[in-house]
Design an enzyme around this catalytic site. Structure first.
Site, short mmCIF file in Angstrom:
data_model
loop_
_atom_site.label_atom_id
_atom_site.label_comp_id
_atom_site.label_asym_id
_atom_site.label_seq_id
_atom_site.Cartn_x
_atom_site.Cartn_y
_atom_site.Cartn_z
N ASN A 14 17.80 10.43 -11.26
CA ASN A 14 18.40 11.20 -10.86
C ASN A 14 18.64 11.83 -9.61
O ASN A 14 19.50 12.01 -8.79
CB ASN A 14 17.56 13.02 -12.36
CG ASN A 14 18.77 12.68 -13.31
OD1 ASN A 14 19.92 13.02 -13.29
ND2 ASN A 14 17.84 12.32 -14.74
N MET A 90 7.75 15.54 -13.83
CA MET A 90 6.64 15.49 -15.43
C MET A 90 5.39 17.02 -15.24
O MET A 90 4.36 16.26 -16.62
CB MET A 90 6.15 14.63 -16.67
CG MET A 90 8.14 13.67 -16.49
SD MET A 90 9.22 14.33 -17.19
CE MET A 90 8.38 14.68 -18.81
N HIS A 109 17.70 18.55 -17.93
CA HIS A 109 16.42 18.07 -19.09
C HIS A 109 17.46 17.55 -20.37
O HIS A 109 18.69 18.14 -20.07
CB HIS A 109 15.77 19.94 -19.91
CG HIS A 109 15.30 19.17 -21.43
ND1 HIS A 109 13.97 18.99 -21.06
CD2 HIS A 109 15.53 19.60 -22.30
CE1 HIS A 109 12.96 19.31 -22.86
NE2 HIS A 109 14.79 19.61 -22.97
N GLU A 142 10.08 30.91 -16.07
CA GLU A 142 8.65 31.28 -16.08
C GLU A 142 8.61 30.23 -17.48
O GLU A 142 7.56 29.38 -17.80
CB GLU A 142 7.40 32.27 -16.37
CG GLU A 142 6.85 32.55 -14.68
CD GLU A 142 6.14 34.19 -15.68
OE1 GLU A 142 5.64 34.16 -16.48
OE2 GLU A 142 6.43 34.71 -14.59
N ASP A 145 11.57 24.91 -19.70
CA ASP A 145 13.02 24.85 -20.55
C ASP A 145 13.68 26.12 -20.93
O ASP A 145 15.05 25.82 -21.83
CB ASP A 145 12.54 23.00 -21.43
CG ASP A 145 11.96 22.13 -20.62
OD1 ASP A 145 12.91 21.74 -19.82
OD2 ASP A 145 11.58 21.49 -21.77
C1 GAR Z 1 15.47 12.88 -17.48
O1 GAR Z 1 15.78 11.86 -18.23
C2 GAR Z 1 14.93 13.24 -17.29
O2 GAR Z 1 16.09 14.52 -17.54
C3 GAR Z 1 14.09 13.74 -17.65
O3 GAR Z 1 13.08 13.14 -17.24
C4 GAR Z 1 14.16 11.41 -16.98
C5 GAR Z 1 13.42 11.46 -15.68
O4 GAR Z 1 14.59 10.07 -15.29
N1 GAR Z 1 13.21 15.31 -17.81
C6 GAR Z 1 12.38 16.36 -18.77
O5 GAR Z 1 11.92 15.48 -18.85
C7 GAR Z 1 12.03 17.34 -17.77
N2 GAR Z 1 10.98 17.80 -18.51
P1 GAR Z 1 14.09 9.65 -13.57
O6 GAR Z 1 13.43 9.77 -12.77
O7 GAR Z 1 15.00 8.49 -13.78
O8 GAR Z 1 15.76 10.67 -13.16
#
Ligand code: GAR
Length: 210
Positions: A14, A90, A109, A142, A145
């Site tokens: 992303n 994360m 998300h 806070e 998600d």
């Molecule tokens: C993505 O799918 C993003 O939406 C998700 O992690 C992945 C990261 O991929 N985010 C979450 O789950 C946030 N809690 P990337 O490092 O290739 O962008």
């Protein structure tokens, strides 16, 4: 152009989509910094290959979450970034960090929030028998998600879909949605007012059905 910092923990696909979008002269934002809480995050080298400053602030080297976040916040502020994009970051953020960037920090998300906050969203969408799955960009508050929604995109769940191919197809949607949402925020066409996101009318269609 509005200066933007991106926070990652891993692969950074992303982040890459935001970097590519920001190369367009018409894009209202530029990515000036990438920060990872994990030194091994592959996205760091990708950012550097685009000439973007990329730093690891290794969470293991700090005795508390607050101390780690302070270092991250200092790096962001030193870069002059006005907007922070979480892109696969994360680690949970403290209310103090969230308040510091209130209305200026957004997250992507991999679900149609408010369904499936947290982890394992693709498995949970399949288990729930969803016919649509999707992704959401929201302002960070806070509540994990739980912040006001800026834009969403949906994809069909197909018979025979597995977690892996659902995730792959959704990722392609994420890569279109996140630049769209950042464009809205950086140009002032989406903003947080109290518990709501205000998105200007002509932009409210989001990235829609993909
Ligand atoms: C993505 O799918 C993003 O939406 C998700 O992690 C992945 C990261 O991929 N985010 C979450 O789950 C946030 N809690 P990337 O490092 O290739 O962008």
């Amino acid at each position: 152009k509005t200066r933007v910092a991106v926070m990652i923990s891993g692969r950074g696909s992303n982040m890459s989509a935001l970097i590519e979008a920001a190369k367009d002269n018409d894009f209202p934002a530029e990515i000036v910094l990438v920060v990872s809480n994990k030194p091994a995050a592959a996205g760091l080298d990708i950012a550097r290959s685009h000439g973007i400053e990329a730093v690891a602030v290794d969470q293991k080297l700090f005795s508390s979450r607050e101390a780690h976040e302070e270092k991250v916040a200092e790096a962001i502020e030193a870069s002059g970034a006005r907007i922070v994009c979480l892109a696969g970051y994360m680690r949970l953020l403290t209310p103090r960090f969230v308040a510091r960037f209130a209305g200026r920090m957004i997250n992507i998300h991999p679900s149609l929030l408010p369904l499936f906050p947290g982890l394992d969203t693709h498995r949970r969408a399949l288990e729930a028998g969803m016919r649509l799955h999707g992704c959401t960009v929201h302002f960070v508050t806070e509540e994990m998600d739980g912040g006001p929604i800026i834009a969403q995109a949906a994809i069909p769940v197909r018979p025979g879909d597995t977690i892996a191919n659902l995730e792959n197809r959704l990722l392609a949607a994420e890569h279109r949605l996140y630049p769209h949402a950042l464009r809205l925020v950086a140009s002032g066409r989406a903003r947080m007012e109290g518990a709501r996101a205000i998105v200007d009318m002509e932009e409210a269609d989001g990235a829609g059905l993909l």
